[in-house]
Design a protein around this motif. Structure first.
Motif, PDB file in Angstrom:
ATOM      1  N   ALA A 166      45.424 -17.294 -32.802  1.00 36.92           N
ATOM      2  CA  ALA A 166      45.488 -17.861 -34.786  1.00 36.92           C
ATOM      3  C   ALA A 166      47.157 -16.653 -35.576  1.00 36.92           C
ATOM      4  O   ALA A 166      46.960 -17.614 -35.909  1.00 36.92           O
ATOM      5  CB  ALA A 166      44.251 -16.708 -35.184  1.00 36.92           C
ATOM      6  N   SER A 181      46.036 -23.966 -37.371  1.00 36.25           N
ATOM      7  CA  SER A 181      44.109 -22.522 -36.843  1.00 36.25           C
ATOM      8  C   SER A 181      43.142 -23.108 -38.113  1.00 36.25           C
ATOM      9  O   SER A 181      42.361 -22.549 -37.439  1.00 36.25           O
ATOM     10  CB  SER A 181      45.078 -21.509 -38.471  1.00 36.25           C
ATOM     11  N   ILE A 230      40.647 -15.667 -36.620  1.00 40.14           N
ATOM     12  CA  ILE A 230      40.464 -17.007 -37.537  1.00 40.14           C
ATOM     13  C   ILE A 230      40.333 -17.877 -38.426  1.00 40.14           C
ATOM     14  O   ILE A 230      40.088 -18.131 -39.043  1.00 40.14           O
ATOM     15  CB  ILE A 230      39.745 -17.817 -36.243  1.00 40.14           C
TER      16      ILE A 230
END
Length: 390
Positions: A113, A122, A156
């Motif tokens: 990420a 992403s 993330i």
């Protein structure tokens, strides 16, 4: 590329109650860069292939090697090219029975990420993993794995959660974990820091009035915990709430805030500046949200933090850092054309044979001079090529 988040700038309070400072030298950068050259794309491709192997030990070793490569260098091109494979193989490893393999897969997902930055990949990473990790927070019982799940879910979402609803959804999962599974003391502080990371990326006016009304009394109560890490996390969360403002979104009775001494939350009642050496430059952050982000990312990257700060555009945007381009130790100037002037007395040439002997013979001074120039240029080009390969 997807819409970038509006990242704030700020910091984190460590176990001592003070803000930590790491210092890195040019030697650190050179060592990481040198080591990263030993793990080329061929090796990384080999590690990725090993994730398909049946033997768990082989997969674990491959994941460990991938983590090492991300720590030693900024593997952006490799991550972009092999994004889908890395994502789905890591998800498979995460779901396996092996705690070690599952934890290693979580580390890779977090590093992936940070490496790919904001964009479509992403956001896909967020969509494919957030719900899986949130569900795991309700069922997992291994403390170390819980901490990694919280870290990974936070990072993330911080990078790939494009919408307010996506960020608050992950915050809600972490919030529910803090309340429903408070007996996991080791993971409780990780949950607080993860929740604070996501809160640090939001503006006060975007926060919902209905989700976080009990935050102030909850963190205030945690200040009485006998776990130092939990106390520090609660102190940081309260300080962040103070800085963001809109206290009515975090407490039904805002008058209760008067009972909390701000100077006990923040040293001397203000936020000290963090200064981190990046090569010959310094990264300075002096607001709490950005310092929270800095310490979170620095902890996840470990020894790879300096390399990423020099090359990772995501981190440049988050921390408003503009790295200086490294200068070559020596500049090699090569003339595009060499000319030699020779003063030579040549008697009157009356025959073609004499002309050939003087101007075109292999022993002629003209030919020898031209050969010397060519040899010199060849040596220079070879030296320049060797310097580039180094």
């Amino acid at each position: 590329m997807g819409r970038r988040k509006n990242f704030h700038q700020n910091s984190e309070i460590q176990k001592s109650g003070k803000l930590s400072v790491d210092f890195h030298s040019d030697t650190d950068i050179n060592e990481c860069t040198s080591a990263s050259t030993q793990i080329g794309s061929k090796s990384l491709n080999h590690f990725l292939e090993q994730l398909y192997e049946k033997r768990g030990k082989t997969r674990e070793a491959a994941l460990s090697s991938i983590i090492l490569s991300y720590s030693l260098g900024y593997q952006y091109q490799y991550s972009e090219k092999n994004f889908s494979e890395l994502l789905y193989q890591c998800l498979k490893s995460f779901k396996r029975d092996s705690i070690k393999e599952s934890c290693l897969a979580l580390e890779v997902l977090g590093l992936l990420a940070i490496t790919i930055g904001c964009g479509e990949n992403s956001h896909e990473l967020y969509k494919e993993t957030a719900s899986i990790l949130s569900e795991a927070l309700n069922t997992e019982s291994q403390p170390q794995k819980l901490k990694l799940i919280l870290d990974t879910l936070a990072i993330i979402t911080f990078i790939g959660g494009n919408e307010l609803e996506e960020t608050e959804k992950s915050m809600q999962s972490i919030w529910d974990f803090m309340h429903s599974r408070a007996d996991f003391k080791e993971a409780q502080s990780a949950a607080i820091f993860s929740w604070s990371l996501l809160l640090s990326s939001m503006d006060s006016w975007t926060l919902s009035y209905k989700h976080w009304r009990g935050a102030i009394p909850f963190f205030k109560k945690l200040l009485e915990s006998d776990n130092e890490s939990i106390v520090n996390g609660a102190r940081q969360a309260l300080a962040l709430i103070f800085e963001i403002g809109c206290l009515e979104k975090f407490e039904d009775d805002t008058s209760a805030m008067e009972e909390i001494n701000v100077e006990k939350i923040l040293e001397d009642g203000h936020i000290p500046e963090i200064s981190v050496k990046i090569g010959k430059q310094r990264l300075k952050v002096n607001t709490l949200p950005q310092q929270i982000q800095l310490n979170f990312v620095r902890r996840l990257l470990g020894s790879g933090f300096v390399v990423h700060m020099r090359e990772n555009e995501l981190l440049h945007d988050v921390f408003k850092f503009k790295p200086e381009k490294r200068q070559l130790e020596k500049k090699l100037y090569v003339a595009e054309r060499d000319e030699v002037g020779i003063n030579l007395f040549v008697p009157d040439v009356r025959s073609e044979d004499s002309f050939q002997r003087i101007h075109k013979s292999q022993n002629s001074i003209f030919v020898k001079a031209r050969t010397q120039i060519r040899n010199k240029n060849r040596d220079i080009k070879g030296e320049e090529q060797g310097r580039c390969e180094d």
